[in-house]
Motif scaffolding. Structure first.
Motif, PDB file in Angstrom:
ATOM      1  N   HIS A 194       0.875  -1.178   0.000  1.00 28.98           N
ATOM      2  CA  HIS A 194       0.000   0.000   0.000  1.00 28.98           C
ATOM      3  C   HIS A 194       0.907   1.220   0.000  1.00 28.98           C
ATOM      4  O   HIS A 194       1.411   1.640   1.046  1.00 28.98           O
ATOM      5  CB  HIS A 194      -0.929   0.000   1.213  1.00 28.98           C
ATOM      6  N   LEU A 195       1.151   1.768  -1.185  1.00 32.33           N
ATOM      7  CA  LEU A 195       2.113   2.854  -1.327  1.00 32.33           C
ATOM      8  C   LEU A 195       1.436   4.205  -1.137  1.00 32.33           C
ATOM      9  O   LEU A 195       0.290   4.394  -1.553  1.00 32.33           O
ATOM     10  CB  LEU A 195       2.765   2.791  -2.711  1.00 32.33           C
ATOM     11  N   PRO A 196       2.138   5.163  -0.535  1.00 28.66           N
ATOM     12  CA  PRO A 196       1.573   6.514  -0.377  1.00 28.66           C
ATOM     13  C   PRO A 196       1.279   7.141  -1.739  1.00 28.66           C
ATOM     14  O   PRO A 196       2.091   7.029  -2.669  1.00 28.66           O
ATOM     15  CB  PRO A 196       2.686   7.275   0.351  1.00 28.66           C
ATOM     16  N   PRO A 197       0.144   7.804  -1.908  1.00 29.48           N
ATOM     17  CA  PRO A 197      -0.205   8.422  -3.198  1.00 29.48           C
ATOM     18  C   PRO A 197       0.846   9.413  -3.690  1.00 29.48           C
ATOM     19  O   PRO A 197       1.010   9.579  -4.906  1.00 29.48           O
ATOM     20  CB  PRO A 197      -1.532   9.129  -2.893  1.00 29.48           C
ATOM     21  N   ARG A 198       1.582  10.061  -2.781  1.00 32.16           N
ATOM     22  CA  ARG A 198       2.570  11.052  -3.206  1.00 32.16           C
ATOM     23  C   ARG A 198       3.752  10.404  -3.939  1.00 32.16           C
ATOM     24  O   ARG A 198       4.524  11.103  -4.606  1.00 32.16           O
ATOM     25  CB  ARG A 198       3.082  11.843  -1.996  1.00 32.16           C
ATOM     26  N   TRP A 199       3.928   9.087  -3.820  1.00 35.29           N
ATOM     27  CA  TRP A 199       5.006   8.401  -4.535  1.00 35.29           C
ATOM     28  C   TRP A 199       4.663   8.147  -5.995  1.00 35.29           C
ATOM     29  O   TRP A 199       5.553   7.895  -6.807  1.00 35.29           O
ATOM     30  CB  TRP A 199       5.306   7.068  -3.854  1.00 35.29           C
ATOM     31  N   GLU A 200       3.387   8.157  -6.323  1.00 36.12           N
ATOM     32  CA  GLU A 200       2.950   7.710  -7.644  1.00 36.12           C
ATOM     33  C   GLU A 200       3.557   8.504  -8.797  1.00 36.12           C
ATOM     34  O   GLU A 200       3.970   7.889  -9.805  1.00 36.12           O
ATOM     35  CB  GLU A 200       1.424   7.726  -7.719  1.00 36.12           C
ATOM     36  N   PRO A 201       3.659   9.846  -8.728  1.00 37.07           N
ATOM     37  CA  PRO A 201       4.164  10.588  -9.898  1.00 37.07           C
ATOM     38  C   PRO A 201       5.561  10.176 -10.346  1.00 37.07           C
ATOM     39  O   PRO A 201       5.842  10.150 -11.548  1.00 37.07           O
ATOM     40  CB  PRO A 201       4.134  12.048  -9.419  1.00 37.07           C
ATOM     41  N   TRP A 202       6.452   9.840  -9.395  1.00 38.88           N
ATOM     42  CA  TRP A 202       7.812   9.449  -9.805  1.00 38.88           C
ATOM     43  C   TRP A 202       7.986   7.937  -9.883  1.00 38.88           C
ATOM     44  O   TRP A 202       8.786   7.437 -10.681  1.00 38.88           O
ATOM     45  CB  TRP A 202       8.857  10.044  -8.854  1.00 38.88           C
ATOM     46  N   LEU A 203       7.215   7.179  -9.076  1.00 36.86           N
ATOM     47  CA  LEU A 203       7.387   5.729  -9.064  1.00 36.86           C
ATOM     48  C   LEU A 203       6.727   5.068 -10.270  1.00 36.86           C
ATOM     49  O   LEU A 203       7.229   4.057 -10.788  1.00 36.86           O
ATOM     50  CB  LEU A 203       6.810   5.152  -7.769  1.00 36.86           C
ATOM     51  N   SER A 204       5.632   5.639 -10.751  1.00 37.93           N
ATOM     52  CA  SER A 204       4.902   5.041 -11.860  1.00 37.93           C
ATOM     53  C   SER A 204       5.777   4.863 -13.111  1.00 37.93           C
ATOM     54  O   SER A 204       5.825   3.760 -13.675  1.00 37.93           O
ATOM     55  CB  SER A 204       3.666   5.891 -12.176  1.00 37.93           C
TER      56      SER A 204
ATOM     57  N   PRO B 162       2.242  -6.127  -8.946  1.00 37.42           N
ATOM     58  CA  PRO B 162       2.259  -5.696  -7.539  1.00 37.42           C
ATOM     59  C   PRO B 162       2.075  -4.186  -7.389  1.00 37.42           C
ATOM     60  O   PRO B 162       1.420  -3.729  -6.443  1.00 37.42           O
ATOM     61  CB  PRO B 162       3.647  -6.135  -7.045  1.00 37.42           C
ATOM     62  N   TYR B 163       2.637  -3.409  -8.312  1.00 41.24           N
ATOM     63  CA  TYR B 163       2.507  -1.955  -8.211  1.00 41.24           C
ATOM     64  C   TYR B 163       1.058  -1.510  -8.410  1.00 41.24           C
ATOM     65  O   TYR B 163       0.521  -0.719  -7.613  1.00 41.24           O
ATOM     66  CB  TYR B 163       3.408  -1.272  -9.237  1.00 41.24           C
ATOM     67  N   ILE B 164       0.399  -2.008  -9.464  1.00 40.54           N
ATOM     68  CA  ILE B 164      -0.991  -1.613  -9.720  1.00 40.54           C
ATOM     69  C   ILE B 164      -1.891  -2.060  -8.571  1.00 40.54           C
ATOM     70  O   ILE B 164      -2.813  -1.352  -8.159  1.00 40.54           O
ATOM     71  CB  ILE B 164      -1.463  -2.176 -11.071  1.00 40.54           C
ATOM     72  N   GLN B 165      -1.599  -3.238  -8.009  1.00 37.08           N
ATOM     73  CA  GLN B 165      -2.373  -3.708  -6.861  1.00 37.08           C
ATOM     74  C   GLN B 165      -2.179  -2.815  -5.639  1.00 37.08           C
ATOM     75  O   GLN B 165      -3.032  -2.772  -4.757  1.00 37.08           O
ATOM     76  CB  GLN B 165      -2.001  -5.152  -6.529  1.00 37.08           C
ATOM     77  N   SER B 166      -1.054  -2.104  -5.568  1.00 35.07           N
ATOM     78  CA  SER B 166      -0.767  -1.247  -4.417  1.00 35.07           C
ATOM     79  C   SER B 166      -1.487   0.092  -4.480  1.00 35.07           C
ATOM     80  O   SER B 166      -1.424   0.867  -3.521  1.00 35.07           O
ATOM     81  CB  SER B 166       0.742  -0.988  -4.327  1.00 35.07           C
ATOM     82  N   LEU B 167      -2.154   0.388  -5.612  1.00 35.28           N
ATOM     83  CA  LEU B 167      -2.781   1.700  -5.787  1.00 35.28           C
ATOM     84  C   LEU B 167      -4.165   1.791  -5.157  1.00 35.28           C
ATOM     85  O   LEU B 167      -4.820   2.827  -5.263  1.00 35.28           O
ATOM     86  CB  LEU B 167      -2.868   2.030  -7.286  1.00 35.28           C
ATOM     87  N   ASP B 168      -4.622   0.717  -4.513  1.00 34.92           N
ATOM     88  CA  ASP B 168      -5.917   0.698  -3.813  1.00 34.92           C
ATOM     89  C   ASP B 168      -7.081   1.069  -4.737  1.00 34.92           C
ATOM     90  O   ASP B 168      -7.981   1.835  -4.375  1.00 34.92           O
ATOM     91  CB  ASP B 168      -5.892   1.641  -2.603  1.00 34.92           C
ATOM     92  N   LEU B 169      -7.048   0.526  -5.947  1.00 33.37           N
ATOM     93  CA  LEU B 169      -8.157   0.731  -6.881  1.00 33.37           C
ATOM     94  C   LEU B 169      -9.332  -0.165  -6.508  1.00 33.37           C
ATOM     95  O   LEU B 169      -9.161  -1.214  -5.875  1.00 33.37           O
ATOM     96  CB  LEU B 169      -7.707   0.397  -8.307  1.00 33.37           C
ATOM     97  N   GLU B 170     -10.533   0.260  -6.893  1.00 31.31           N
ATOM     98  CA  GLU B 170     -11.692  -0.608  -6.741  1.00 31.31           C
ATOM     99  C   GLU B 170     -11.494  -1.856  -7.610  1.00 31.31           C
ATOM    100  O   GLU B 170     -10.739  -1.847  -8.583  1.00 31.31           O
ATOM    101  CB  GLU B 170     -12.962   0.118  -7.169  1.00 31.31           C
ATOM    102  N   ARG B 171     -12.201  -2.940  -7.262  1.00 26.97           N
ATOM    103  CA  ARG B 171     -11.956  -4.226  -7.915  1.00 26.97           C
ATOM    104  C   ARG B 171     -12.085  -4.129  -9.437  1.00 26.97           C
ATOM    105  O   ARG B 171     -11.204  -4.584 -10.172  1.00 26.97           O
ATOM    106  CB  ARG B 171     -12.926  -5.278  -7.362  1.00 26.97           C
ATOM    107  N   ASP B 172     -13.174  -3.532  -9.935  1.00 26.11           N
ATOM    108  CA  ASP B 172     -13.366  -3.430 -11.383  1.00 26.11           C
ATOM    109  C   ASP B 172     -12.300  -2.537 -12.017  1.00 26.11           C
ATOM    110  O   ASP B 172     -11.823  -2.814 -13.134  1.00 26.11           O
ATOM    111  CB  ASP B 172     -14.757  -2.879 -11.702  1.00 26.11           C
ATOM    112  N   ASP B 173     -11.914  -1.474 -11.320  1.00 32.87           N
ATOM    113  CA  ASP B 173     -10.873  -0.581 -11.834  1.00 32.87           C
ATOM    114  C   ASP B 173      -9.525  -1.288 -11.868  1.00 32.87           C
ATOM    115  O   ASP B 173      -8.715  -1.075 -12.784  1.00 32.87           O
ATOM    116  CB  ASP B 173     -10.783   0.685 -10.974  1.00 32.87           C
TER     117      ASP B 173
END
Length: 246
Positions: A121-131, A154-165
């Motif tokens: 479960h990665l902090p949202p602030r990491w997404e712009p550079w980690l993606s 594993p990375y996409i699963q860490s973004l806490d998206l809804e199941r369908d998303d």
């Protein structure tokens, strides 16, 4: 590739379709794992292009938030394309032993991580550079081995998206990876046209397998099926990694 390999290829894509039907993913991984253990990794990657593209586009367009996911994940997708085109140099370079070993290692890492690691479960602030970093690494692994899952899944699963998303985001990543792999093959002089007919025909058992997998999913425990599938990938990956060293 000889004529006697055709029934084996059909059975492989049917089995891979079942895995995707039950778990929602895994068709390219199973196809590369099984075909790559008997054919050259380049031939295996060429054969999976059309079935992977068709099944993942189906998964991608079935979701409700395509535009939102593209806007959010486009840096990762762009990096996947760049990394895959560069990484395909290894897959097309003729070093069968190295690519077989790389494929085996990728399967072992994916299976072991999914079996043993806690969900991230990665902090949202990491997404712009980690993606884009994750996209580039995923592209390099995809280009070198034909396996799309590390570290994208594993990375996409860490973004806490809804199941369908989540399912749609994985479909987006796999679709982009498939297109990038085809571009990389052509870019490095290994045209997939030689196996285009076989790859196109493989769509049929893949779709039949998906339908069977969706039927099976209602009658067995998907977590148990997934665990057994990952153990199979782990053992097969170990065998391929050792084979690549010999």
């Amino acid at each position: 590739m000889t004529d006697h390999a055709f029934p084996f290829i059909v059975a492989t894509f049917f089995a891979a379709g079942i895995v995707k039907g039950v778990t929602g993913m895994g068709l390219p991984t199973v196809a590369m794992a099984v075909l790559g253990s008997l054919l050259s990794p380049l031939t295996a990657a060429t054969l999976l292009l059309v079935p992977s593209f068709v099944t993942n586009v189906w998964q991608l367009v079935a979701g409700p938030k395509f535009g939102m996911l593209v806007r959010r994940l486009w840096p990762m997708m762009l990096a996947i394309i760049i990394g895959t085109v560069v990484g395909t140099m290894m897959l097309t370079g003729g070093g069968t032993g190295r690519t077989t070993m790389g494929l085996g290692i990728a399967l072992v890492v994916y299976a072991a991580y999914t079996l043993l690691a806690r969900p991230l479960h990665l902090p949202p602030r990491w997404e712009p550079w980690l993606s884009p970093v994750v996209g580039l690494v995923t592209g390099l692994v995809t280009g070198a081995t034909g396996v799309f899952v590390i570290p994208a899944v594993p990375y996409i699963q860490s973004l806490d998206l809804e199941r369908d998303d989540l399912v749609q985001a994985l479909g987006l990543s796999f679709t982009v990876s498939t297109i990038a792999l085809a571009i990389g093959m052509v870019w490095h002089g290994a045209s997939p046209a030689a196996h285009l007919l076989g790859s196109t025909l493989a769509v049929i058992p893949a779709l039949l397998g998906m339908a069977a997998g969706q039927w099976i999913r209602t009658r067995i425990s998907p977590p148990l099926f997934r665990r057994l599938f990952l153990i199979f990938l782990l053992l097969l990956g170990l065998e391929m990694a050792v084979q690549g060293l010999c």
